[in-house]
Motif scaffolding. Structure first.
Motif, short mmCIF file in Angstrom:
data_model
loop_
_atom_site.label_atom_id
_atom_site.label_comp_id
_atom_site.label_asym_id
_atom_site.label_seq_id
_atom_site.Cartn_x
_atom_site.Cartn_y
_atom_site.Cartn_z
N HIS A 63 8.41 1.30 4.63
CA HIS A 63 8.00 0.56 3.43
C HIS A 63 6.50 0.64 3.26
CE1 HIS A 63 11.96 -1.18 2.80
NE2 HIS A 63 12.01 -1.39 4.11
N GLY A 64 6.06 0.69 2.03
CA GLY A 64 4.65 0.74 1.70
C GLY A 64 4.01 -0.63 1.79
N LYS A 109 -0.93 3.52 4.64
CA LYS A 109 -0.42 2.76 5.79
C LYS A 109 -0.55 3.59 7.07
CE LYS A 109 3.81 0.60 7.54
NZ LYS A 109 5.16 0.17 7.15
N CYS A 141 0.86 -1.18 0.00
CA CYS A 141 0.00 0.00 0.00
C CYS A 141 0.90 1.24 0.00
CB CYS A 141 -0.93 0.01 1.22
SG CYS A 141 -0.09 0.20 2.80
N GLY A 142 0.31 2.38 -0.23
CA GLY A 142 1.06 3.62 -0.15
C GLY A 142 1.39 3.97 1.29
N LEU A 143 2.45 4.72 1.49
CA LEU A 143 2.84 5.11 2.84
C LEU A 143 1.76 5.94 3.53
CD1 LEU A 143 6.64 5.90 2.32
CD2 LEU A 143 5.65 4.01 3.63
N SER A 187 -1.40 -1.65 -7.53
CA SER A 187 -0.08 -1.05 -7.39
C SER A 187 1.00 -1.86 -8.10
CB SER A 187 0.29 -0.87 -5.92
OG SER A 187 0.64 -2.10 -5.32
#
Length: 109
Positions: free
Chosen positions: A76-77, A56, A51-53, A101
């Motif tokens: 980390h994403g 998250k 996932c994107g930061l 993604s």
């Protein structure tokens, strides 16, 4: 409803060109050879989803006990998900976002 790895597979099979595979010797889901979800070992626990930061951070800030992380994933994403606590609809959305993604543009449009 408690979600299982089989439930995760059933949700992912609706996404084009998803394959059940392995990553780091554990069950994983891939699209175009790229992992987007991985079932961690029983000792580690949880399902890892990319996932994107920002997403998250929002999931962790929500206080929902279904979401967690470990120092290994800092920066980390990727979010870790307790399958026995996650809302099935939320899992479906997170799984789709993780797939998107990693999927080639030709699939995710």
């Amino acid at each position: 409803m408690t979600m299982t790895w089989d439930d995760v597979i059933a949700l992912a099979e609706r996404l084009p060109e998803t394959e059940v595979s392995t990553s780091y010797r554990t069950p994983a889901l891939k699209v175009a050879g790229k992992s987007f979800a991985r079932l961690r070992t029983e000792a580690e626990g949880g399902l890892m989803l990319f996932c994107g930061l920002d997403e998250k951070a929002a999931l962790l800030a929500s206080g929902d006990p279904a979401y967690f992380t470990t120092p290994h994933y800092d920066g980390h994403g990727a979010i870790l998900v307790h399958l026995d606590l996650v809302d099935p609809q939320q899992l479906r959305e997170l799984l789709t976002d993780a797939w998107r993604s990693k999927a080639p543009a030709r699939l995710s449009t």
